[in-house]
Motif scaffolding. Structure first.
Motif, PDB file in Angstrom:
ATOM      1  N   UNK A  83      28.504  55.592  38.577  1.00 44.18           N
ATOM      2  CA  UNK A  83      28.901  54.255  38.091  1.00 44.18           C
ATOM      3  C   UNK A  83      27.654  53.457  37.714  1.00 44.18           C
ATOM      4  N   UNK A  84      26.630  53.564  38.546  1.00 41.71           N
ATOM      5  CA  UNK A  84      25.425  52.768  38.318  1.00 41.71           C
ATOM      6  C   UNK A  84      24.704  53.189  37.047  1.00 41.71           C
ATOM      7  N   UNK A  85      24.768  54.487  36.744  1.00 42.82           N
ATOM      8  CA  UNK A  85      24.131  54.988  35.521  1.00 42.82           C
ATOM      9  C   UNK A  85      24.753  54.304  34.300  1.00 42.82           C
ATOM     10  N   UNK A  86      26.092  54.233  34.268  1.00 48.19           N
ATOM     11  CA  UNK A  86      26.774  53.576  33.154  1.00 48.19           C
ATOM     12  C   UNK A  86      26.488  52.073  33.155  1.00 48.19           C
ATOM     13  N   UNK A  87      26.503  51.461  34.356  1.00 47.22           N
ATOM     14  CA  UNK A  87      26.264  50.015  34.457  1.00 47.22           C
ATOM     15  C   UNK A  87      24.862  49.648  33.972  1.00 47.22           C
ATOM     16  N   UNK A  88      23.882  50.478  34.324  1.00 46.68           N
ATOM     17  CA  UNK A  88      22.494  50.219  33.888  1.00 46.68           C
ATOM     18  C   UNK A  88      22.387  50.271  32.366  1.00 46.68           C
TER      19      UNK A  88
ATOM     20  N   UNK B  43      33.311  43.410  36.051  1.00 47.70           N
ATOM     21  CA  UNK B  43      33.660  44.751  36.557  1.00 47.70           C
ATOM     22  C   UNK B  43      34.161  45.652  35.432  1.00 47.70           C
ATOM     23  N   UNK B  44      34.963  45.068  34.545  1.00 46.96           N
ATOM     24  CA  UNK B  44      35.595  45.831  33.459  1.00 46.96           C
ATOM     25  C   UNK B  44      34.588  46.094  32.325  1.00 46.96           C
ATOM     26  N   UNK B  45      33.906  45.017  31.913  1.00 45.36           N
ATOM     27  CA  UNK B  45      33.045  45.097  30.725  1.00 45.36           C
ATOM     28  C   UNK B  45      31.813  45.967  30.955  1.00 45.36           C
ATOM     29  N   UNK B  46      31.353  46.038  32.185  1.00 43.36           N
ATOM     30  CA  UNK B  46      30.115  46.780  32.450  1.00 43.36           C
ATOM     31  C   UNK B  46      30.319  48.289  32.265  1.00 43.36           C
ATOM     32  N   UNK B  47      31.589  48.743  32.366  1.00 48.48           N
ATOM     33  CA  UNK B  47      31.882  50.175  32.157  1.00 48.48           C
ATOM     34  C   UNK B  47      32.477  50.451  30.779  1.00 48.48           C
TER      35      UNK B  47
ATOM     36  N   UNK C 255      38.264  58.100  34.511  1.00 50.09           N
ATOM     37  CA  UNK C 255      38.677  57.017  35.425  1.00 50.09           C
ATOM     38  C   UNK C 255      37.562  56.575  36.364  1.00 50.09           C
ATOM     39  N   UNK C 256      37.454  55.254  36.542  1.00 46.17           N
ATOM     40  CA  UNK C 256      36.547  54.640  37.511  1.00 46.17           C
ATOM     41  C   UNK C 256      37.418  53.831  38.477  1.00 46.17           C
ATOM     42  N   UNK C 257      37.437  54.213  39.755  1.00 48.53           N
ATOM     43  CA  UNK C 257      38.222  53.503  40.766  1.00 48.53           C
ATOM     44  C   UNK C 257      37.252  52.929  41.808  1.00 48.53           C
ATOM     45  N   UNK C 258      37.345  51.608  42.044  1.00 50.77           N
ATOM     46  CA  UNK C 258      36.333  51.016  42.929  1.00 50.77           C
ATOM     47  C   UNK C 258      36.928  50.162  44.050  1.00 50.77           C
TER      48      UNK C 258
ATOM     49  N   UNK D  11      31.860  51.835  45.362  1.00 45.38           N
ATOM     50  CA  UNK D  11      31.987  50.524  46.016  1.00 45.38           C
ATOM     51  C   UNK D  11      31.281  49.490  45.147  1.00 45.38           C
ATOM     52  N   UNK D  12      31.986  48.420  44.851  1.00 45.51           N
ATOM     53  CA  UNK D  12      31.485  47.380  43.936  1.00 45.51           C
ATOM     54  C   UNK D  12      30.094  46.887  44.334  1.00 45.51           C
ATOM     55  N   UNK D  13      29.899  46.544  45.606  1.00 42.10           N
ATOM     56  CA  UNK D  13      28.629  45.935  46.015  1.00 42.10           C
ATOM     57  C   UNK D  13      27.463  46.909  45.990  1.00 42.10           C
ATOM     58  N   UNK D  14      27.751  48.222  45.836  1.00 41.00           N
ATOM     59  CA  UNK D  14      26.674  49.212  45.737  1.00 41.00           C
ATOM     60  C   UNK D  14      26.149  49.318  44.303  1.00 41.00           C
ATOM     61  N   UNK D  15      26.790  48.583  43.396  1.00 42.18           N
ATOM     62  CA  UNK D  15      26.337  48.583  41.995  1.00 42.18           C
ATOM     63  C   UNK D  15      25.978  47.133  41.648  1.00 42.18           C
ATOM     64  N   UNK D  16      24.762  46.699  42.026  1.00 41.71           N
ATOM     65  CA  UNK D  16      24.416  45.274  41.890  1.00 41.71           C
ATOM     66  C   UNK D  16      24.436  44.761  40.453  1.00 41.71           C
ATOM     67  N   UNK D  17      24.462  45.671  39.481  1.00 43.68           N
ATOM     68  CA  UNK D  17      24.542  45.242  38.071  1.00 43.68           C
ATOM     69  C   UNK D  17      25.806  44.426  37.803  1.00 43.68           C
ATOM     70  N   UNK D  18      26.879  44.656  38.596  1.00 40.50           N
ATOM     71  CA  UNK D  18      28.088  43.819  38.451  1.00 40.50           C
ATOM     72  C   UNK D  18      27.719  42.344  38.613  1.00 40.50           C
ATOM     73  N   UNK D  19      26.903  42.075  39.639  1.00 35.51           N
ATOM     74  CA  UNK D  19      26.532  40.682  39.928  1.00 35.51           C
ATOM     75  C   UNK D  19      25.630  40.123  38.829  1.00 35.51           C
TER      76      UNK D  19
END
Length: 400
Positions: free
Chosen positions: A380-385, A138-142, A37-40, A82-90
């Motif tokens: 989270x950022x590791x997966x997003x990267x 948000x969904x697709x990046x994970x 689970x990823x909760x943000x 926190x969403x904004x701490x993972x800039x890859x979302x943007x």
């Protein structure tokens, strides 16, 4: 079987209340023991409607995380970030916006609904129009496989699936894809390779969904295959190219049955909430002053529990014995409304007590909370990267 990954988030726009606890958090507590689970904290999403009051968002971010932890969300079992701490979302949001038809955004049902509901705000902004796409990013990046949503949010998941499909269609055209897919089939060995071919034929010729699921499960079970080969086999199975972004499924969340103090749905906009960290005196006072059946003007007037908001709380918090006592006592005027409310007060306070005790411990140790979030953001950022590396590769943006 493939790893099921769940993604869910909440906007930080104020104190969490019992409606959030019964409608979302209890579901999260169950899911964290069943899936990855990823909760943000959806702070960028909060800005789409609260752009002019950022101080509310800032105050609410840490308070909301404390409420999650106090309710029982466990950082050992779930990634909290926190969403904004993972800039890859943007970054993914920006890249997906290049291929998203404007009409797809304008037809998302909540777009017009929210504009009507929040008519006092100027929501004719690019951010508000694009928020379903940010949600998709948000969904697709994970590579989430399941997204718990209420019924009104199902169109958002369908939209996300369409975006993933469109991206894979445009950018999944790997040079020599078919040859690479066939080479990957050989790596399965003759027995599994033959089964894969058979299942692929059954799905492509007759749309056999069971064959599709069996083939997907078989691919995911293969330990010796690289991630690239797995994606090629999944894409070849469905007749497309390489699957880069995964199409998520919606996981319907049971509607929260938590009524507010006036019998309507519990919501801040109705001013009928009990917050998770409200003091026992305030909780007791709020329930004591709840409206009851209008027919009971005097203590001696009989009433009907079905017409009383307090009865809705008994349905959630009271056992059969107390419910029978309420039904009998109300209809015969054997008990008064204050008496009727007392068991509800006791049950609500009993539910809130451990939550409030844990919340007090976390509130006293803000460093612990910030460390939990920092670790979650890093995970989270590791997966997003990793996803963004694949996306940039597919779009030809990894210049060397």
């Amino acid at each position: 079987m493939a790893v099921e990954r769940v993604l869910s988030g909440m906007r930080p726009t104020g104190n969490l209340h019992l409606g959030h606890y019964h409608g979302v958090l209890k579901n999260w507590l169950r899911l964290q023991h069943e899936h990855e689970c990823f909760f943000f904290v959806a702070d960028w999403h909060a800005l789409t409607t609260h752009y002019d009051t950022p101080e509310i968002i800032e105050e609410s971010v840490w308070e909301m995380v404390i409420d999650w932890l106090a309710a029982g969300v466990d950082p050992a079992n779930a990634t909290i970030f926190i969403q904004s701490r993972v800039p890859e979302h943007a970054e993914l949001f920006t890249l997906l916006s290049m291929i998203t038809p404007l009409g797809w955004l304008e037809r998302v049902p909540t777009y017009k609904d929210q504009q009507e509901k929040l008519a006092q705000k100027d929501l004719s902004t690019y951010g508000f129009l694009g928020y379903p796409l940010l949600q998709s990013a948000d969904i697709l990046i994970y590579k989430a496989t399941q997204v718990p949503v209420g019924e009104d949010q199902i169109p958002h998941i369908e939209f996300t699936r369409e975006i993933a499909r469109r991206f894979n269609h445009i950018y999944g055209r790997e040079v020599g894809f078919e040859e690479k897919a066939k080479a990957a089939i050989k790596k399965l060995g003759s027995k599994r390779g033959g089964l894969y071919e058979e299942l692929r034929t059954r799905y492509q010729e007759s749309g056999d969904d069971e064959a599709l699921e069996s083939a997907r499960a078989m691919i995911e079970e293969q330990q010796g295959l690289s991630m690239g080969d797995k994606e090629r086999l999944l894409g070849y199975l469905e007749g497309g190219g390489k699957m880069i972004l995964l199409e998520p499924e919606h996981k319907l969340t049971p509607a929260s049955k938590m009524p507010g103090l006036d019998g309507q749905k519990m919501s801040k906009s109705y001013n009928n909430t009990i917050s998770l960290r409200e003091s026992p005196d305030v909780v007791a006072k709020k329930i004591k002053t709840m409206p009851t059946d209008p027919a009971r003007v005097r203590r001696t007037d009989p009433g009907n529990p079905e017409k009383c908001p307090v009865w809705q709380l008994h349905e959630i918090y009271s056992d059969e014995k107390i419910q029978s006592w309420v039904q009998e006592g109300c209809r015969t005027a054997g008990i008064g409304c204050i008496e009727c409310k007392q068991p509800v007060i006791e049950s609500v306070l009993e539910e809130l007590k451990p939550i409030q005790e844990r919340a007090a411990q976390y509130a006293e140790d803000p460093t612990l909370v910030k460390n939990i979030v920092a670790e979650g953001c890093e995970r989270a950022r590791k997966q997003a990267r990793e996803t963004m590396r694949e996306v940039r590769d597919a779009m030809g943006l990894n210049y060397s």
